[in-house]
Write an enzyme that holds these catalytic residues in place. Sequence first.
Site, PDB file in Angstrom:
ATOM      1  N   SER A  85       0.818  -1.210   0.000  1.00 29.26           N
ATOM      2  CA  SER A  85       0.000   0.000   0.000  1.00 29.26           C
ATOM      3  C   SER A  85       0.848   1.255   0.000  1.00 29.26           C
ATOM      4  CB  SER A  85      -0.876  -0.013   1.257  1.00 29.26           C
ATOM      5  OG  SER A  85      -1.404   1.258   1.513  1.00 29.26           O
TER       6      SER A  85
ATOM      7  N   LYS B   7       1.771  -3.273   6.802  1.00 32.99           N
ATOM      8  CA  LYS B   7       2.269  -3.320   5.418  1.00 32.99           C
ATOM      9  C   LYS B   7       3.775  -3.056   5.388  1.00 32.99           C
ATOM     10  CE  LYS B   7      -1.555  -4.320   3.367  1.00 32.99           C
ATOM     11  NZ  LYS B   7      -1.742  -5.668   2.784  1.00 32.99           N
TER      12      LYS B   7
ATOM     13  N   TYR C  30      -2.505  -0.483  10.693  1.00 36.58           N
ATOM     14  CA  TYR C  30      -2.677  -1.083   9.356  1.00 36.58           C
ATOM     15  C   TYR C  30      -1.451  -0.772   8.496  1.00 36.58           C
ATOM     16  CZ  TYR C  30      -3.743  -1.285   4.443  1.00 36.58           C
ATOM     17  OH  TYR C  30      -3.653  -1.527   3.102  1.00 36.58           O
TER      18      TYR C  30
HETATM   19  C1  WQD Z   1      -9.747   9.293   0.725  1.00 40.68           C
HETATM   20  C2  WQD Z   1     -10.026  10.760   0.996  1.00 40.68           C
HETATM   21  C3  WQD Z   1     -10.639  11.214   3.276  1.00 40.68           C
HETATM   22  C4  WQD Z   1     -14.525   9.284   3.364  1.00 40.68           C
HETATM   23  C5  WQD Z   1      -7.318   4.137   1.446  1.00 40.68           C
HETATM   24  C6  WQD Z   1      -7.381   2.814   2.104  1.00 40.68           C
HETATM   25  C7  WQD Z   1      -6.000   2.340   2.490  1.00 40.68           C
HETATM   26  C8  WQD Z   1      -5.066   2.427   1.310  1.00 40.68           C
HETATM   27  C9  WQD Z   1      -5.091   3.792   0.678  1.00 40.68           C
HETATM   28  C10 WQD Z   1      -4.846   0.253   0.343  1.00 40.68           C
HETATM   29  C11 WQD Z   1      -9.450  11.224   2.336  1.00 40.68           C
HETATM   30  C12 WQD Z   1     -11.774  11.570   2.312  1.00 40.68           C
HETATM   31  C13 WQD Z   1     -13.281   9.727   2.935  1.00 40.68           C
HETATM   32  C14 WQD Z   1     -15.559  10.228   3.639  1.00 40.68           C
HETATM   33  C15 WQD Z   1     -14.062  12.002   3.024  1.00 40.68           C
HETATM   34  N1  WQD Z   1      -5.389   1.464   0.337  1.00 40.68           N
HETATM   35  N2  WQD Z   1     -13.068  11.064   2.767  1.00 40.68           N
HETATM   36  N3  WQD Z   1     -15.281  11.557   3.454  1.00 40.68           N
HETATM   37  O1  WQD Z   1      -7.703   7.133   3.613  1.00 40.68           O
HETATM   38  O2  WQD Z   1      -6.651   7.427   1.312  1.00 40.68           O
HETATM   39  O3  WQD Z   1      -6.916   5.127   2.343  1.00 40.68           O
HETATM   40  O4  WQD Z   1      -6.452   4.099   0.340  1.00 40.68           O
HETATM   41  O5  WQD Z   1      -4.020  -0.166   1.064  1.00 40.68           O
HETATM   42  O6  WQD Z   1      -6.134   1.005   2.928  1.00 40.68           O
HETATM   43  O7  WQD Z   1      -8.179   2.946   3.250  1.00 40.68           O
HETATM   44  O8  WQD Z   1      -8.896   6.422   1.477  1.00 40.68           O
HETATM   45  O9  WQD Z   1     -11.227   6.629   0.721  1.00 40.68           O
HETATM   46  O10 WQD Z   1     -10.778   6.580   3.219  1.00 40.68           O
HETATM   47  O11 WQD Z   1     -10.143   8.580   1.906  1.00 40.68           O
HETATM   48  O12 WQD Z   1     -13.835  13.219   2.872  1.00 40.68           O
HETATM   49  O13 WQD Z   1     -16.698   9.883   4.029  1.00 40.68           O
HETATM   50  O14 WQD Z   1     -11.444  10.943   1.094  1.00 40.68           O
HETATM   51  O15 WQD Z   1     -10.544  12.180   4.303  1.00 40.68           O
HETATM   52  O16 WQD Z   1      -9.017  12.546   2.193  1.00 40.68           O
HETATM   53  P1  WQD Z   1      -7.494   6.629   2.233  1.00 40.68           P
HETATM   54  P2  WQD Z   1     -10.348   6.996   1.857  1.00 40.68           P
END
Ligand code: WQD
Length: 340
Positions: A125, A154, A150
Amino acid sequence: MKILVTGGLGFIGSHTVIELINAGYDPIVVDDLSNSDIKILEQLTKIIGFKPAFHKLDLCDEQAVKAFADNEAADIEGIIHFAAFKAVGESVKLPLKYYRNNFFSLVNILNAFEGRGVNLVFSSSCTVYGQPEQLPVTEDAPVQPAQSPYGNTKQVAEEILKDVIASGSDYKMISLRYFNPVGAHESALIGEQPIGVPQNLVPFITQTAIGKREKLMVWGGDYNTPDGSCVRDYIHVVDLGRAHVAALKLMEQQDFTGIDFFNIGTGKGSSVLEVIKAFEAATGVKLNYEIAPRRDGDVEQVWGDATKSTEKLNWKAELDLNTMMSSAWNWENYISQNPL
Ligand code: WQD
């Protein structure tokens, strides 16, 4: 060529199974169903026309994994190891659940298939980079302290792989560092199935659009980014599945030895507000959202340099943000009318 796919009924695993079959491989799916649905097997059968080989298996049970390796998987030549818990927020609340599951499963698999000259693809990741000092982030960027248990699983998993290779093991290994996997298969028969309230952005967007959620909260509008919202590198899950096929093919080449690491992203950053706009443009659905306070643990912006993947892995993301949004929306409509 038989390929063991652990966690193969999950979001990325199931999409990869299809790409493996499209590329002429013979996937053997194992899953403990702790974070996936056995009905995905039926959905896969509808897409590929036959039922993939499946075994329910707890990868944390060392004896069960050894017995499986000897009795059911004696002739596999490759492994794609997806099986792991992956919710950043949950890992902060339940670190031992994450360390036990993510490490026990990896060590048991590595142990059981040691000495067979197997090619292993590991699901890593971009969280290993934390908040990179330079963007886009390249594979040789310094690994920053993990922002969550998490992310730590990784980072440590990659160290375990490197130590196994350094010990003179006959494994060949590729670690794929995913950015943000989104979207769904064009058939809309499989897609992302978050359990409970979605943690990730795109499933929350589609559930808000279809009326399952009242409003999307945009976590943070005051970041040092062009529109104040966080930036990520969103990649279509089908492109991601194809990257795993490319990784197997690279390791099948005689001159590949040891271990290598690849960024699997588009090389392009999109802000949360840009993703919302892309969703509205792709679907014609106006989204109800508001800017809310920042979410703990979020990095401000991260997107990947995928040059090495293009040049060495012979892979490049091909599906755009519009396709990511429209396919996610088609899946949300399907699953709302056809609960699994
Ligand atoms: C993306 C953006 C949130 C929900 C994910 C996986 C992690 C890794 C990387 C594989 C952020 C914003 C989210 C909401 C929002 N993948 N958001 N409102 O945190 O980058 O991590 O990808 O390993 O395992 O979890 O992804 O989709 O949670 O958030 O504003 O209701 O969307 O703050 O800026 P993240 P995400």
